[in-house]
Design a protein around this motif. Structure first.
Motif, PDB file in Angstrom:
ATOM      1  N   LEU A  41       0.798  -1.226   0.000  1.00 38.43           N
ATOM      2  CA  LEU A  41       0.000   0.000   0.000  1.00 38.43           C
ATOM      3  C   LEU A  41       0.832   1.278   0.000  1.00 38.43           C
ATOM      4  O   LEU A  41       0.553   2.191  -0.783  1.00 38.43           O
ATOM      5  CB  LEU A  41      -0.972  -0.004   1.175  1.00 38.43           C
ATOM      6  N   PRO A  42       1.853   1.400   0.839  1.00 42.50           N
ATOM      7  CA  PRO A  42       2.645   2.642   0.791  1.00 42.50           C
ATOM      8  C   PRO A  42       3.382   2.832  -0.539  1.00 42.50           C
ATOM      9  O   PRO A  42       3.681   3.967  -0.917  1.00 42.50           O
ATOM     10  CB  PRO A  42       3.652   2.487   1.928  1.00 42.50           C
ATOM     11  N   LEU A  43       3.647   1.748  -1.249  1.00 44.06           N
ATOM     12  CA  LEU A  43       4.397   1.847  -2.502  1.00 44.06           C
ATOM     13  C   LEU A  43       3.544   2.327  -3.666  1.00 44.06           C
ATOM     14  O   LEU A  43       4.075   2.911  -4.610  1.00 44.06           O
ATOM     15  CB  LEU A  43       5.019   0.483  -2.849  1.00 44.06           C
ATOM     16  N   VAL A  44       2.233   2.073  -3.631  1.00 39.18           N
ATOM     17  CA  VAL A  44       1.386   2.409  -4.778  1.00 39.18           C
ATOM     18  C   VAL A  44       0.633   3.729  -4.604  1.00 39.18           C
ATOM     19  O   VAL A  44      -0.209   4.073  -5.431  1.00 39.18           O
ATOM     20  CB  VAL A  44       0.387   1.273  -5.093  1.00 39.18           C
ATOM     21  N   ARG A  45       0.918   4.468  -3.560  1.00 43.08           N
ATOM     22  CA  ARG A  45       0.227   5.746  -3.340  1.00 43.08           C
ATOM     23  C   ARG A  45       0.599   6.768  -4.407  1.00 43.08           C
ATOM     24  O   ARG A  45       1.656   6.704  -5.024  1.00 43.08           O
ATOM     25  CB  ARG A  45       0.588   6.286  -1.962  1.00 43.08           C
ATOM     26  N   ARG A  53       6.033   2.258  -7.814  1.00 37.54           N
ATOM     27  CA  ARG A  53       4.657   1.777  -7.935  1.00 37.54           C
ATOM     28  C   ARG A  53       4.609   0.404  -8.600  1.00 37.54           C
ATOM     29  O   ARG A  53       3.788  -0.438  -8.250  1.00 37.54           O
ATOM     30  CB  ARG A  53       3.835   2.783  -8.709  1.00 37.54           C
ATOM     31  N   ARG A  54       5.502   0.181  -9.585  1.00 44.55           N
ATOM     32  CA  ARG A  54       5.560  -1.138 -10.239  1.00 44.55           C
ATOM     33  C   ARG A  54       5.942  -2.214  -9.235  1.00 44.55           C
ATOM     34  O   ARG A  54       5.420  -3.331  -9.280  1.00 44.55           O
ATOM     35  CB  ARG A  54       6.546  -1.115 -11.397  1.00 44.55           C
ATOM     36  N   ILE A  55       6.863  -1.899  -8.324  1.00 43.59           N
ATOM     37  CA  ILE A  55       7.255  -2.874  -7.304  1.00 43.59           C
ATOM     38  C   ILE A  55       6.064  -3.197  -6.404  1.00 43.59           C
ATOM     39  O   ILE A  55       5.828  -4.350  -6.052  1.00 43.59           O
ATOM     40  CB  ILE A  55       8.443  -2.339  -6.469  1.00 43.59           C
TER      41      ILE A  55
END
Length: 58
Positions: A41-45, A53-55
């Protein structure tokens, strides 16, 4: 420390880690899913770089 002994320790550590992942997935599938979501969740914000975001979506 001898390079051969260090290599043995690395191989054993990888085997133990892989075994722990297999057991966690088999015994606690809900907990593993919640952990993956909590990490992603924190990566795709919004505002995150595209590579990050890809990760998170992987």
């Amino acid at each position: 420390m001898d390079a051969g002994l260090f290599a043995q320790y690395v191989v054993i550590a990888i085997a133990v880690l892989a075994s722990a992942v297999v057991v966690a997935r088999k015994q606690f599938p809900g907990g593993v899913r919640r952990l993956r979501v909590a990490c992603a969740l924190p990566l795709v914000r919004d505002g995150r770089p595209p590579w990050l975001r890809r990760i998170g979506k992987a």
